[in-house]
Design a protein around this motif. Structure first.
Motif, short mmCIF file in Angstrom:
data_model
loop_
_atom_site.label_atom_id
_atom_site.label_comp_id
_atom_site.label_asym_id
_atom_site.label_seq_id
_atom_site.Cartn_x
_atom_site.Cartn_y
_atom_site.Cartn_z
N THR A 78 -5.81 10.49 2.47
CA THR A 78 -6.92 9.54 2.57
C THR A 78 -8.14 10.29 3.11
OG1 THR A 78 -7.58 7.38 3.47
CG2 THR A 78 -6.36 8.84 4.93
N ARG B 278 -3.12 7.17 -6.28
CA ARG B 278 -3.99 7.88 -5.34
C ARG B 278 -3.65 9.37 -5.34
NH1 ARG B 278 -6.98 5.66 -1.53
NH2 ARG B 278 -6.40 7.18 0.06
N ARG C 97 -2.58 0.32 11.29
CA ARG C 97 -1.78 0.30 10.07
C ARG C 97 -0.32 0.60 10.34
NH1 ARG C 97 -1.82 4.70 5.06
NH2 ARG C 97 0.00 3.83 4.01
N GLY D 99 -11.26 6.59 1.11
CA GLY D 99 -10.75 5.98 2.33
C GLY D 99 -11.76 5.02 2.90
N ARG D 100 -11.33 4.27 3.88
CA ARG D 100 -12.22 3.27 4.49
C ARG D 100 -13.11 3.90 5.55
NH1 ARG D 100 -7.87 -1.61 5.65
NH2 ARG D 100 -7.24 -1.95 3.46
N PRO D 101 -14.28 3.34 5.77
CA PRO D 101 -15.17 3.84 6.83
C PRO D 101 -14.67 3.41 8.20
CG PRO D 101 -16.13 1.91 5.78
CD PRO D 101 -14.91 2.24 4.99
N TYR E 265 -11.02 6.53 12.19
CA TYR E 265 -9.77 6.81 11.48
C TYR E 265 -8.56 6.49 12.33
CZ TYR E 265 -5.96 9.61 9.52
OH TYR E 265 -4.74 10.03 9.03
N ARG F 15 -7.89 2.79 12.76
CA ARG F 15 -7.30 2.21 11.55
C ARG F 15 -5.84 2.62 11.40
NH1 ARG F 15 -9.16 4.46 7.30
NH2 ARG F 15 -10.73 5.89 8.14
N SER G 42 0.81 -1.23 0.00
CA SER G 42 0.00 0.00 0.00
C SER G 42 0.84 1.28 0.00
CB SER G 42 -0.98 0.05 1.18
OG SER G 42 -0.34 0.41 2.38
N ASP H 30 -15.11 7.62 -1.89
CA ASP H 30 -14.54 6.27 -1.76
C ASP H 30 -13.03 6.32 -1.56
OD1 ASP H 30 -13.83 7.22 -4.24
OD2 ASP H 30 -14.23 5.35 -5.31
#
Length: 341
Positions: free
Chosen positions: A232, A71, A167, A155-157, A160, A163, A65, A153
């Motif tokens: 993000t 991105r 990460r 970033g992830r729901p 924060y 996550r 990633s 879309d």
């Protein structure tokens, strides 16, 4: 083949490719890699049709990633017509056979970069204006309607910080080269002290700092916010704390902050003043859990630099100062520990 040889571009074949992809582009071209920058190798492209900038993924084995130039291309393309100053994006090439890795082309912005946060060549009024402009750009970014610009879309729901702690803890462990007890303590403390998710979701730049902004040569106006690799959908206070974290760092060296500097004498706002101006512009009263956000920022930067160190040790870093930057890991972690003791 060395890393630097891998980073060298075939100017003839690149010109032929870009002439077919970008309207108005005309070769021949010459490419020159910028010496600054830590992660994605960046080049000045000087062509018959003008100047451009190329950013690419580095060659070799990479952390999962990481180095997501696609991105970067997506977010600056979406933000180009908003109040957030960004460079115009021209073309994304996902075909690795062209130069050896994915890359994109954007406009060259003729501007100045301030590397020293004390802004020694400016007067007090100009210094104050620079910091106020950074604050304005940050609030402009955090005020973007993500749905209207097509970034819902991005970033992830979910929480924060939950996550991000997960990460970067994993990224750190994947690139760990020695045991640092303070880092182990942070990795344990952060997930246990997460603020309750308040539902704030904005575009988060991820590396919001002075030297990632291109300022006009004749004013204190930001012409472009650059280096979007870590961007993000996230929490706005992460960017704010990250910038304030860097200004707390010791002055001097490769990662220079304002630690030990009398800001009042220089006309630079204090952290309290800077945060208050941000809150005023965003229409909020205050920021609770500030020490958590700061500690998280120190932890995150230390994790990023650990990745830099690992790439340097295996010969896969694009910056000659990688090892010196890696020496900042322990001081950063110690600053974070002071916030949670």
């Amino acid at each position: 083949m060395t890393l630097q040889q891998n980073l060298k571009l075939d100017d003839v074949s690149l010109a032929n490719y870009l002439e077919k992809q970008i309207l108005g582009f005309k070769g021949p071209l010459t490419s020159n890699k910028f010496s600054d920058g830590q992660s994605n190798p960046t080049y000045l492209i000087t062509a018959a049709s003008g100047k451009y900038v190329l950013r690419r993924k580095p060659p070799g084995d990479l952390l999962k990633s990481a180095h997501a130039v696609d991105r970067e291309f997506k977010v600056i393309s979406a933000l180009y017509k908003t109040n957030v100053p960004v460079a115009k994006a021209y073309h994304l090439c996902e075909d690795e056979s062209v130069i050896g890795s994915m890359f994109y082309i954007m406009e060259f912005v003729d501007a100045r970069i301030f590397w020293d946060p004390t802004l020694p060549k400016l007067n007090n009024l100009q210094r104050n204006a620079v910091y106020d402009e950074m604050n304005r750009v940050l609030t402009a970014l955090h005020s973007v309607d993500i749905d209207s610009v097509g970034l819902s879309d991005y970033g992830r729901p979910g929480n924060y910080f939950q996550r991000q702690v997960s990460r970067w803890s994993k990224q750190y462990r994947d690139s760990e080269t020695e045991t640092i007890p303070e880092m182990d303590a942070l990795i344990s403390w952060l997930p246990k002290n997460l603020p309750v998710d308040d539902g704030r979701v904005t575009i988060s730049h991820g590396d919001f700092r002075l030297d990632n902004m291109l300022f006009a040569k004749d004013s204190e106006k930001v012409l472009a916010l650059v280096d979007w690799e870590l961007s993000t959908l996230g929490h706005p206070f992460a960017d704010l704390a990250y910038q304030c974290m860097q200004l707390r760092m010791q002055h001097g060296g490769l990662l220079s902050g304002l630690g030990g500097i009398n800001r009042i004498e220089l006309g630079i706002p204090t952290e309290e003043e800077y945060v208050a101006k941000y809150c005023q512009r965003m229409g909020i009263d205050n920021i609770p859990h500030w020490n958590f956000y700061l500690a998280f920022s120190f932890f995150r930067l230390a994790s990023i630099l650990q990745g830099v160190k690992k790439r340097s040790l295996i010969g896969n870093s694009s910056n000659k100062n990688a090892q010196q930057m890696a020496e900042q890991i322990k001081p950063l972690v110690k600053l974070a520990i002071k916030l949670i003791e």
